[in-house]
Design a protein around this motif. Structure first.
Motif, short mmCIF file in Angstrom:
data_model
loop_
_atom_site.label_atom_id
_atom_site.label_comp_id
_atom_site.label_asym_id
_atom_site.label_seq_id
_atom_site.Cartn_x
_atom_site.Cartn_y
_atom_site.Cartn_z
N GLN A 1 -6.47 7.35 -5.30
CA GLN A 1 -6.85 7.71 -6.73
C GLN A 1 -7.90 8.46 -7.15
OE1 GLN A 1 -7.99 4.00 -8.82
NE2 GLN A 1 -8.04 4.98 -10.77
N ARG B 1 -0.83 11.50 -14.44
CA ARG B 1 -1.45 10.79 -13.29
C ARG B 1 -2.23 11.54 -12.54
NH1 ARG B 1 4.18 8.25 -13.03
NH2 ARG B 1 4.08 6.28 -14.21
N TRP C 1 -1.06 7.12 -1.67
CA TRP C 1 -1.88 8.02 -2.52
C TRP C 1 -3.34 7.41 -2.77
CZ3 TRP C 1 1.76 7.24 -7.31
CH2 TRP C 1 3.12 7.80 -7.21
N ALA D 1 -10.98 7.51 -4.57
CA ALA D 1 -11.00 6.38 -3.97
C ALA D 1 -11.15 6.28 -2.57
CB ALA D 1 -10.03 5.27 -4.66
N MET E 1 -4.01 3.41 -2.73
CA MET E 1 -3.79 2.75 -4.00
C MET E 1 -2.77 1.67 -3.58
SD MET E 1 -3.17 5.84 -6.59
CE MET E 1 -2.37 4.92 -8.06
N ARG F 1 -10.93 9.11 -8.92
CA ARG F 1 -11.78 8.29 -9.98
C ARG F 1 -12.28 9.05 -11.07
NH1 ARG F 1 -12.15 3.14 -8.01
NH2 ARG F 1 -12.44 2.63 -6.08
N GLU G 1 0.76 -1.20 0.02
CA GLU G 1 0.09 -0.13 0.08
C GLU G 1 0.82 1.23 0.00
OE1 GLU G 1 -4.23 -0.77 2.05
OE2 GLU G 1 -2.48 -0.26 3.47
N HIS H 1 -3.79 11.95 -8.70
CA HIS H 1 -4.03 11.43 -7.32
C HIS H 1 -3.76 12.47 -6.56
CE1 HIS H 1 0.41 10.65 -8.29
NE2 HIS H 1 0.29 10.95 -6.98
#
Length: 482
Positions: A194, A360, A192, A432, A436, A196, A189, A362
């Motif tokens: 994510q 990316r 971060w 999320a 992550m 969505r 783990e 996040h």
């Protein structure tokens, strides 16, 4: 992972890898732990990283590879300055080579000094004493954020490498330290979350006043918005802003902005903005939204050195405890605030958040602890706060921090398991509700780092109140040490 020799072969074969490398210069072995930490995080962020620690394996030509890396392949040199490194002939040679390369390229931003410890600034090597240094002393995470900003400003090349490569590099480093390694894969783990989903469009609204007045007015809005001259960037339309904010200034629609093209610096039909500046504006919007969301959840702000953390005050959650099921299916419960009778203070778990936008998307989270007088009001003396944090949390290893962070995230999440953060009227960012995770090809089955007996005190082991322990009465529960 490729080394410098294989990079040379790829370039000769027609590859475009020339000058895309972040070279890290450091003291070996004194600053190895920091360099491994920094290098793997840069790799995980998409940068191509070279250091003798991560890439130089026994038997390779030592100075030739380092010289080639700086002269021919480095897009930027990150110079780790510490009391140890400024005494190392090898580091001084690398500095001289980097300075010469900087002059040859006519690139004054080729070198990024980072200050690792309490080395006085006036004791920096004279070749780089005039350069602005990023301070990592005392807070590696905040230094990393500023380093990312510096690399972003320089538009340093990013690749498509998987995050797993960063984990593999760190595993290799630990293997060379004689850690016990298993060939079994391991799920790891991170810290971060994510993102969505986000709205596909943002909006630029035009305000009827000068830039200074507009910026002041937008600063009073509850709706996330960023001032840009006489314009305001946000996810709410002008008509919605008028309805919700009732501003004193006139507001009219300016431009629709495609979010992905905007952060890439490719927006059309609206004022042009560099991608790096566009990403900062969007990150600012997401940060504003996070702070308003945290406030609505009842979290309280605390100003750390370079960022604001949001902590759980005593009494916000029933028995100050969150119950949740982790990714393995295990039922967990974790306290997010409590009291230390030994130190006569209350403690609260806190989190700082840094949004990452662009290729990316996040949120980067950093766990913290805030100490308060009564469960709400923070201890005023910064030195006392730092001393408490160092002593109170010294036995909180990674599993403890991650479990606390997971409990914090579950507190923020809705019933569907996701975190819904309002961005404006009818617009929201969906995040999320779990950290992550990445799969490493190998796993550590032993730990070569021994715990000193004097560090084995248990009064900071908050787990005694957590998983598998019956809940106590509210009054008693609040008085037990964490």
């Amino acid at each position: 992972m490729t080394d410098v020799t294989s990079l040379l072969n790829e370039v000769e074969a027609g590859s475009d890898l020339t000058r895309r490398t972040v070279f890290i210069s450091h003291a070996n072995p004194e600053d190895n732990e920091f360099t491994a930490w920094l290098g793997t995080r840069l790799i995980g962020a998409g940068y191509h990283v070279w250091s003798d620690l991560l890439r130089l394996i026994g038997g390779e030509p030592f100075w030739r590879d380092i010289g080639d890396a700086i002269k021919d392949y480095a897009e930027v040199v990150v110079l780790v300055l510490s009391r140890a490194s400024v005494q190392k002939p090898g580091v001084l040679d690398e500095i001289a080579l980097a300075v010469a390369t900087s002059r040859k390229l006519k690139n004054p931003k080729f070198i990024i000094p980072v200050r690792l410890d309490d080395l006085p600034y006036d004791e920096f090597p004279e070749q780089v004493i005039r350069l602005n240094a990023i301070n990592f002393n005392g807070n590696w995470a905040d230094g990393l954020h500023r380093l990312f900003e510096a690399l972003d400003e320089r538009a340093v090349t990013k690749g498509e490498e998987d995050h797993m490569q960063g984990i593999a590099e760190f595993r290799n480093f630990r293997l060379r330290q004689s850690a016990a390694i298993s060939a079994e894969p391991e799920t790891v783990e991170g810290t971060w979350l994510q993102i969505r989903s986000l709205p596909g469009k943002a909006y630029l609204s035009r305000y009827g006043s000068d830039a200074k007045t507009v910026a002041k007015a937008l600063g009073r809005f509850n709706t996330p918005v960023v001032a840009w001259d006489r314009l305001g960037l946000g996810f709410a339309k002008a008509s919605e802003i008028i309805e919700v904010e009732t501003p004193d200034l006139s507001v009219e629609h300016g431009y629709d902005v495609d979010l992905q093209k905007f952060v890439a610096g490719e927006a059309s039909g609206s004022p042009q903005l560099r991608g790096v500046d566009a990403r900062r504006m969007i990150a600012n919007l997401l940060r504003q939204a996070w702070e308003r969301f945290a406030t609505e959840k009842g979290l309280l702000p605390y100003a750390f050195a370079n960022s604001t953390g949001w902590y759980v005050p005593r009494g916000l959650i029933e028995k100050d405890t969150v119950t949740f099921v982790d990714r393995t299916g295990r039922k967990r419960r974790k306290r997010l605030s409590g009291r230390s009778e030994k130190r006569k203070v209350y403690w609260s778990f806190a989190v700082t958040m840094h949004p990452v936008v662009g290729r990316r998307w996040h949120l980067e989270l950093k766990p913290q602890v805030v100490f308060t007088e009564d469960g709400i009001k923070p201890v005023e003396n910064k030195a006392t706060m730092a001393r408490l944090r160092k002593s109170f949390c010294k036995n909180w290893w990674n599993d403890q921090w991650r479990t606390l962070l997971n409990a914090y995230i579950r507190f923020l999440a809705d019933e569907d398991g996701d975190i819904h953060i309002p961005l404006g009227v009818g617009a929201a960012m969906v995040v999320a509700g779990e950290l992550m995770a990445f799969e490493a090809p190998t796993s550590i089955v032993g730990d070569s780092i021994a715990i000193e007996e004097e560090e084995a005190e248990t009064d900071t082991a908050a787990d005694q109140l957590d998983d598998g322990i019956d809940f106590l009465d509210a009054d008693e529960f609040g008085e037990v040490e964490a």
